[in-house]
Design a protein around this motif. Structure first.
Motif, PDB file in Angstrom:
ATOM      1  N   SER A  39       0.820  -1.203   0.000  1.00  0.00           N
ATOM      2  CA  SER A  39       0.000   0.000   0.000  1.00  0.00           C
ATOM      3  C   SER A  39       0.854   1.254   0.000  1.00  0.00           C
ATOM      4  O   SER A  39       1.893   1.305   0.659  1.00  0.00           O
ATOM      5  N   THR A  40       0.421   2.257  -0.752  1.00  0.00           N
ATOM      6  CA  THR A  40       1.102   3.551  -0.719  1.00  0.00           C
ATOM      7  C   THR A  40       0.217   4.578  -0.009  1.00  0.00           C
ATOM      8  O   THR A  40       0.403   5.774  -0.166  1.00  0.00           O
ATOM      9  N   GLY A  71      -5.760   1.349   3.735  1.00  0.00           N
ATOM     10  CA  GLY A  71      -4.314   1.161   3.640  1.00  0.00           C
ATOM     11  C   GLY A  71      -3.826  -0.206   4.092  1.00  0.00           C
ATOM     12  O   GLY A  71      -2.651  -0.387   4.343  1.00  0.00           O
ATOM     13  N   LEU A  80      -5.310  -4.428   0.773  1.00  0.00           N
ATOM     14  CA  LEU A  80      -6.150  -5.597   0.479  1.00  0.00           C
ATOM     15  C   LEU A  80      -7.271  -5.295  -0.515  1.00  0.00           C
ATOM     16  O   LEU A  80      -7.977  -6.203  -0.945  1.00  0.00           O
TER      17      LEU A  80
HETATM   18  N1  LIG Z   1      -6.996   3.842  -8.932  1.00  0.00           N
HETATM   19  C1  LIG Z   1      -5.725   3.860  -8.511  1.00  0.00           C
HETATM   20  N2  LIG Z   1      -4.862   4.828  -8.933  1.00  0.00           N
HETATM   21  C2  LIG Z   1      -3.560   4.833  -8.533  1.00  0.00           C
HETATM   22  N3  LIG Z   1      -3.049   3.920  -7.682  1.00  0.00           N
HETATM   23  C3  LIG Z   1      -3.848   2.953  -7.234  1.00  0.00           C
HETATM   24  C4  LIG Z   1      -5.214   2.858  -7.605  1.00  0.00           C
HETATM   25  N4  LIG Z   1      -5.761   1.771  -7.006  1.00  0.00           N
HETATM   26  C5  LIG Z   1      -4.769   1.207  -6.293  1.00  0.00           C
HETATM   27  N5  LIG Z   1      -3.613   1.912  -6.411  1.00  0.00           N
HETATM   28  C6  LIG Z   1      -2.301   1.559  -5.831  1.00  0.00           C
HETATM   29  O1  LIG Z   1      -2.282   0.184  -5.471  1.00  0.00           O
HETATM   30  C7  LIG Z   1      -2.043   0.025  -4.065  1.00  0.00           C
HETATM   31  C8  LIG Z   1      -2.830  -1.178  -3.532  1.00  0.00           C
HETATM   32  O2  LIG Z   1      -4.227  -0.920  -3.642  1.00  0.00           O
HETATM   33  P1  LIG Z   1      -5.241  -1.723  -2.689  1.00  0.00           P
HETATM   34  O3  LIG Z   1      -6.601  -1.211  -2.938  1.00  0.00           O
HETATM   35  O4  LIG Z   1      -5.008  -3.176  -2.868  1.00  0.00           O
HETATM   36  O5  LIG Z   1      -4.740  -1.343  -1.227  1.00  0.00           O
HETATM   37  P2  LIG Z   1      -4.826   0.053  -0.458  1.00  0.00           P
HETATM   38  O6  LIG Z   1      -5.799   0.946  -1.157  1.00  0.00           O
HETATM   39  O7  LIG Z   1      -3.459   0.582  -0.304  1.00  0.00           O
HETATM   40  O8  LIG Z   1      -5.387  -0.392   0.958  1.00  0.00           O
HETATM   41  P3  LIG Z   1      -6.864  -0.975   1.251  1.00  0.00           P
HETATM   42  O9  LIG Z   1      -7.582  -1.085  -0.063  1.00  0.00           O
HETATM   43  O10 LIG Z   1      -6.642  -2.299   1.899  1.00  0.00           O
HETATM   44  O11 LIG Z   1      -7.506   0.012   2.163  1.00  0.00           O
HETATM   45  C9  LIG Z   1      -2.446   1.366  -3.463  1.00  0.00           C
HETATM   46  O12 LIG Z   1      -1.820   1.607  -2.225  1.00  0.00           O
HETATM   47  C10 LIG Z   1      -1.997   2.330  -4.555  1.00  0.00           C
HETATM   48  O13 LIG Z   1      -0.606   2.530  -4.510  1.00  0.00           O
END
Ligand SMILES: Nc1ncnc2c1ncn2[C@@H]1O[C@H](COP(=O)(O)OP(=O)(O)OP(=O)(O)O)[C@@H](O)[C@H]1O
Ligand SMILES: [Mg+2]
Lengths: 145, 118
Positions: A99-100, A111, A114
């Motif tokens: 996660s970023t 964050g 998942l």
């Molecule tokens: N639409 C998007 N635009 C840019 N980056 C994205 C996008 N969706 C996801 N990411 C990148 O992918 C990573 C992982 O996304 P994911 O949804 O799996 O986890 P998260 O958003 O970090 O945490 P969580 O969904 O568990 O709250 C993000 O932290 C981000 O860096």
């Protein structure tokens, strides 16, 4: 732009980047439409989970975007399109725990890294296309049982 | 145990009442990360958290959770309670920590599902 012709239906829900207080509105509307159409509980659950996670990612990372819903006999497609930073390494983004998310996003309970994995589990098929500096499109398909 | 019995036994504060307090609660989950709850909590579960941002209501509704228990005397904003009432999501509170709350629920027979719910 909601047009129902026969058994096909196309819906569009705008999602504003950064708007955490309104987050969940689009997925909750989608859930209500599917309930009214008499779609099976299990399918509604899966579509609602994927829509919610998509919506949150647009709110958290993109400038703005849309959830596009296509309901057809036998299949529902959800497409999350956004204008935003894009995802440089899609494989890494799909990894559980990666996660970023900023401290602000984490404070609100996001964050875990998942979201994308939840979307992948919920959908029967998922494809991510992303261009760094332009945006991201996540296409998900759900077969109707 | 029914949700009403849980509220009574553990002296929980009711911020937003359950739509039906007679629902039987057999499973629970504890997490402050919403996507983790989406992945692992299920219908009619009790969810223990110290997260109180309004997004918990959307997640509880999404997963048809029986009740959210906010621990450590963190009290949710009026806006959050308002949205919970409107959506029929039960929100409870306790002065106990996450550890203590889960320990008592476990002792009362409530278990984790132990597998994902998507
Ligand atoms: N639409 C998007 N635009 C840019 N980056 C994205 C996008 N969706 C996801 N990411 C990148 O992918 C990573 C992982 O996304 P994911 O949804 O799996 O986890 P998260 O958003 O970090 O945490 P969580 O969904 O568990 O709250 C993000 O932290 C981000 O860096
Ligand atoms: Mg996410």
């Amino acid at each position: 732009m909601n047009e129902a012709n026969g058994s096909k239906m196309h819906l569009e829900f705008p999602v504003q980047g950064g708007n955490f207080s309104g987050a969940g509105g689009a997925s909750s509307s989608i859930k209500n439409v599917l309930k009214q159409l008499g779609i099976a509980y299990d399918t509604i659950k899966r579509v609602a989970i994927a829509s919610y996670e998509s919506e949150i990612n647009i709110v958290a990372y993109a400038t703005r975007g849309e959830l596009l819903v296509d309901i057809e006999p036998g299949e529902i497609a959800i497409t999350a399109v956004d204008i935003g930073p894009g995802i440089p390494d899609i494989e890494k983004a799909l990894q559980e725990g990666y996660s970023t998310a900023t401290p602000l996003i984490r404070e609100m309970g996001f964050g875990a890294g998942l979201g994308l994995s939840n979307m992948q589990k919920a959908a029967d098929d998922m494809v991510i296309e992303s261009v760094v500096g332009e945006g991201t499109t996540v296409k998900m398909k759900f077969r109707l049982s | 145990m029914t949700l009403n019995e849980i509220i009574k036994t553990f002296g929980l504060t009711v911020y937003a009442p359950p739509a039906d307090g007679r629902v039987k609660v057999e499973h629970g989950y504890a997490s402050d990360l919403l996507s983790d709850v989406i992945a692992n909590a299920g219908r009619d579960d009790i969810w223990v958290t110290m997260q109180m941002h309004v997004n918990i209501i959307a997640v509880a509704a999404l997963k048809d959770i029986a009740a959210v228990v906010i621990v450590s005397s963190h009290s949710p904003a009026d806006e959050t309670i308002g949205i919970a009432k409107q959506k029929g999501v039960c929100v409870l509170g306790t002065g106990m920590t996450t550890f203590e709350t889960c320990g008592r629920l476990y002792a009362a027979g409530i278990r984790e599902r132990g597998k994902g719910t998507i």
